[in-house]
Design a protein around this motif. Structure first.
Motif, PDB file in Angstrom:
ATOM      1  N   UNK A  88       0.739  -1.019  -0.046  1.00  0.00           N
ATOM      2  CA  UNK A  88      -0.003   0.006   0.072  1.00  0.00           C
ATOM      3  C   UNK A  88       0.695   1.337  -0.023  1.00  0.00           C
ATOM      4  N   UNK A  89       2.012   1.382   0.813  1.00  0.00           N
ATOM      5  CA  UNK A  89       2.632   2.260   0.915  1.00  0.00           C
ATOM      6  C   UNK A  89       3.587   2.778  -0.398  1.00  0.00           C
ATOM      7  N   UNK A  90       4.185   1.720  -0.919  1.00  0.00           N
ATOM      8  CA  UNK A  90       5.097   1.793  -2.122  1.00  0.00           C
ATOM      9  C   UNK A  90       4.181   1.846  -3.278  1.00  0.00           C
ATOM     10  N   UNK A  91       3.222   1.539  -3.433  1.00  0.00           N
ATOM     11  CA  UNK A  91       2.258   2.031  -4.490  1.00  0.00           C
ATOM     12  C   UNK A  91       2.027   3.591  -4.767  1.00  0.00           C
ATOM     13  N   UNK A  92       1.816   4.125  -3.503  1.00  0.00           N
ATOM     14  CA  UNK A  92       1.708   5.743  -3.555  1.00  0.00           C
ATOM     15  C   UNK A  92       3.009   6.343  -3.675  1.00  0.00           C
ATOM     16  N   UNK A  93       4.046   5.867  -3.333  1.00  0.00           N
ATOM     17  CA  UNK A  93       5.271   6.177  -3.807  1.00  0.00           C
ATOM     18  C   UNK A  93       5.653   6.035  -5.151  1.00  0.00           C
ATOM     19  N   UNK A  94       5.059   4.754  -5.875  1.00  0.00           N
ATOM     20  CA  UNK A  94       5.432   4.780  -7.098  1.00  0.00           C
ATOM     21  C   UNK A  94       4.394   5.786  -8.021  1.00  0.00           C
ATOM     22  N   UNK A  95       3.238   5.901  -7.653  1.00  0.00           N
ATOM     23  CA  UNK A  95       2.507   6.902  -8.235  1.00  0.00           C
ATOM     24  C   UNK A  95       3.182   8.317  -8.312  1.00  0.00           C
ATOM     25  N   UNK A  96       3.657   8.712  -6.961  1.00  0.00           N
ATOM     26  CA  UNK A  96       4.500   9.812  -7.022  1.00  0.00           C
ATOM     27  C   UNK A  96       5.413   9.881  -7.933  1.00  0.00           C
TER      28      UNK A  96
END
Length: 235
Positions: A88-96
């Motif tokens: 969940x966390x790194x999916x957000x980072x990837x989008x950023x």
């Protein structure tokens, strides 16, 4: 009878259209997967079977983050829940990273590594990484450690970045990785290790570049602090 029928078959009788389409779709999926892992020109070379040569960059900015208290989290959460949290966390980072055009290098456990001014020319690379760092902290602070137990709170991360020269290359022949080499990588990692919860720590070199690229950025000098393997550094 079977032999007779095989001999009588004409190659033209076989409809190869669907087969060609499946092969074409498979090649496209393979290329799309390569694009998720490697820069476009590296992905194209790998897809076409061309050799990869090391590439040098005079100045990039490298981002590192890790999760505060990850060892305790891992020891008290089921592995599946730890995996879910990181996903969940790194999916957000990837989008950023896509939005800010920052290249994601890799994740190792709870560590996330990204870089700017590597796969494309970005004169504002330090500013980009600083913005990425700020948004990454915000994203982490909005990510529950355990979605089934909100009482465990939200993720906190440490962030660090540094600017300098690197060499990039694909290493290995199986499970290929796109790796960065040079003291810049080590120093960026040390900046993260010496950061604090929900704080961004950068080197004096990166701070100077950031002031050139974003003069209104607010920073606080920490002075000289001991850095493992580096002696004292101003951050």
């Amino acid at each position: 009878e079977i032999d007779r029928r095989l001999q009588a078959m004409e190659i033209g009788d076989v409809d190869s259209g669907p087969i060609r389409k499946r092969r074409s779709d498979g090649r496209k999926r393979t290329y799309d997967l390569l694009l998720d892992v490697f820069p476009a020109h590296i992905a194209a070379a790998l897809h076409e079977g061309r050799p990869i040569e090391p590439e040098s960059r005079d100045c990039v900015t490298i981002f590192f983050s890790d999760i505060v208290g990850f060892t305790d989290i891992s020891s008290t959460l089921e592995p599946q829940k730890v995996s879910d949290m990181l996903g969940r966390l790194y999916s957000k980072f990837d989008e950023l990273s896509r939005e800010l055009r920052v290249f994601k290098v890799e994740t190792i456990g709870d560590a996330y590594m990204a870089v700017a001014n590597l796969v494309e020319d970005q004169l504002d690379h330090t500013k980009r990484i600083a913005e990425f760092a700020r948004w990454a902290i915000r994203a982490a602070n909005e990510t529950l450690v355990d979605i089934e137990d909100p009482g465990r709170g939200y993720v906190s991360i440490r962030v660090g970045f540094h600017s300098g020269p690197v060499v990039a290359n694909v290493v290995g022949t199986r499970n290929l990785r796109y790796c960065l080499f040079g003291d810049t990588v080590n120093t960026a990692s040390r900046m993260e290790c010496n950061s604090a919860a929900n704080q961004i720590n950068c080197s004096a070199i990166a701070a100077e570049l950031l002031m050139q690229q974003a003069p209104l950025t607010k920073m606080q000098a920490r002075g000289a602090i001991p850095i493992k393997g580096k002696g004292e550094m101003h951050t």
